[in-house]
Motif scaffolding. Structure first.
Motif, PDB file in Angstrom:
ATOM      1  N   ALA A   1       1.583  10.851   2.539  1.00  0.00           N
ATOM      2  CA  ALA A   1       0.247  10.844   3.571  1.00  0.00           C
ATOM      3  C   ALA A   1       0.840  10.585   4.912  1.00  0.00           C
ATOM      4  CB  ALA A   1      -0.803  10.004   3.182  1.00  0.00           C
TER       5      ALA A   1
ATOM      6  N   GLY B   1       0.903  -1.263  -0.032  1.00  0.00           N
ATOM      7  CA  GLY B   1       0.007   0.000  -0.062  1.00  0.00           C
ATOM      8  C   GLY B   1       0.916   1.262  -0.199  1.00  0.00           C
TER       9      GLY B   1
ATOM     10  N   GLU C   1       2.434   1.744  -3.232  1.00  0.00           N
ATOM     11  CA  GLU C   1       1.456   2.106  -4.178  1.00  0.00           C
ATOM     12  C   GLU C   1       1.208   3.601  -4.135  1.00  0.00           C
ATOM     13  OE1 GLU C   1      -1.617  -0.522  -3.380  1.00  0.00           O
ATOM     14  OE2 GLU C   1      -0.812  -2.163  -4.886  1.00  0.00           O
ATOM     15  N   THR C   2       0.809   4.135  -2.890  1.00  0.00           N
ATOM     16  CA  THR C   2       0.406   5.562  -2.744  1.00  0.00           C
ATOM     17  C   THR C   2       1.727   6.547  -2.352  1.00  0.00           C
ATOM     18  OG1 THR C   2      -0.102   4.993  -0.563  1.00  0.00           O
ATOM     19  CG2 THR C   2      -1.867   4.670  -2.123  1.00  0.00           C
ATOM     20  N   GLY C   3       2.788   5.831  -1.816  1.00  0.00           N
ATOM     21  CA  GLY C   3       3.877   6.495  -1.226  1.00  0.00           C
ATOM     22  C   GLY C   3       3.814   6.896   0.387  1.00  0.00           C
ATOM     23  N   TRP C   4       4.761   7.352   0.924  1.00  0.00           N
ATOM     24  CA  TRP C   4       4.745   7.708   2.168  1.00  0.00           C
ATOM     25  C   TRP C   4       4.463   8.956   2.649  1.00  0.00           C
ATOM     26  CZ3 TRP C   4       7.769   3.859   0.014  1.00  0.00           C
ATOM     27  CH2 TRP C   4       8.036   2.795   0.698  1.00  0.00           C
TER      28      TRP C   4
END
Length: 194
Positions: free
Chosen positions: A186, A178, A181-184
């Motif tokens: 957030a 996850g 896929e979305t990056g660190w």
């Protein structure tokens, strides 16, 4: 469906790898000879080397070539509509789990305590990482030396290692993918706690 010859080869290979690992864990890697392993699996020494030409180290990592092929296939043969990372996450999640946590601990300890196995493992890991980077580059139409491709393959393998050491490897792998896929971003934008 595989033929009788292929099944017999697979059975012999498994018998050799199982006997070797059992003996290595009981007595230590250096205390076990190739001849003893062959005898325990009821085959000749030349037969052992026909199945494991790289010698004793390769007996411990008997699934090496299969695992690399599974990674490549996870990228190349993933279902239409699946992202590259989804395909890899599913492939890693579907890999067979070793026995109990105690057995896994003993296996990791054997590798860590045996210089020949540690070296073999590092080389194998790097080869898998390079193969994954190559197939990712191919899939994305990028240069195999692209730093982003190399870094992604490195992060994927690092994540796999972290997940293996977790109490819940499947949940850990899901969370790690996850983040891939979305990056660190957030996660890192959370305010500092007092």
């Amino acid at each position: 469906m595989t033929g009788l010859r292929e099944r017999k080869k697979a059975q012999t290979r498994k018998a050799l790898a199982d006997a070797a690992l059992r003996m290595f864990l009981e007595r230590g890697y250096d205390a076990v000879s190739v001849k003893e392993i062959a005898e325990a699996a009821d085959v000749s020494v030349p037969t052992l080397f026909a199945h494991f030409p790289d010698g004793k180290e390769s007996l411990v990592f008997d699934m090496d070539a299969d695992r690399e092929q599974q990674l490549i296939s996870a990228v190349r043969d993933r279902a239409a509509g699946k992202t590259l990372l989804e395909g890899l996450r599913e492939a890693f999640g579907a890999l067979p789990r070793p026995g109990t946590e105690g057995q896994m601990h003993d296996f990791r300890q054997l590798i860590q305590d045996t210089p020949a196995l540690s070296s073999y493992f590092r080389n194998m890991w790097q080869r898998h990482e390079d193969a994954l980077a190559g197939v990712i580059a191919e899939d994305l139409g990028l240069d195999p030396g692209d730093v982003a491709v190399t870094a992604l393959a490195h992060f994927i393998f690092g994540g796999l290692d972290v997940a293996r050491r977790s109490d819940d490897p499947v949940a850990a792998l899901t969370r790690i993918f996850g983040l891939l896929e979305t990056g660190w971003g957030a996660m890192l934008e959370q305010p500092r706690r007092a």
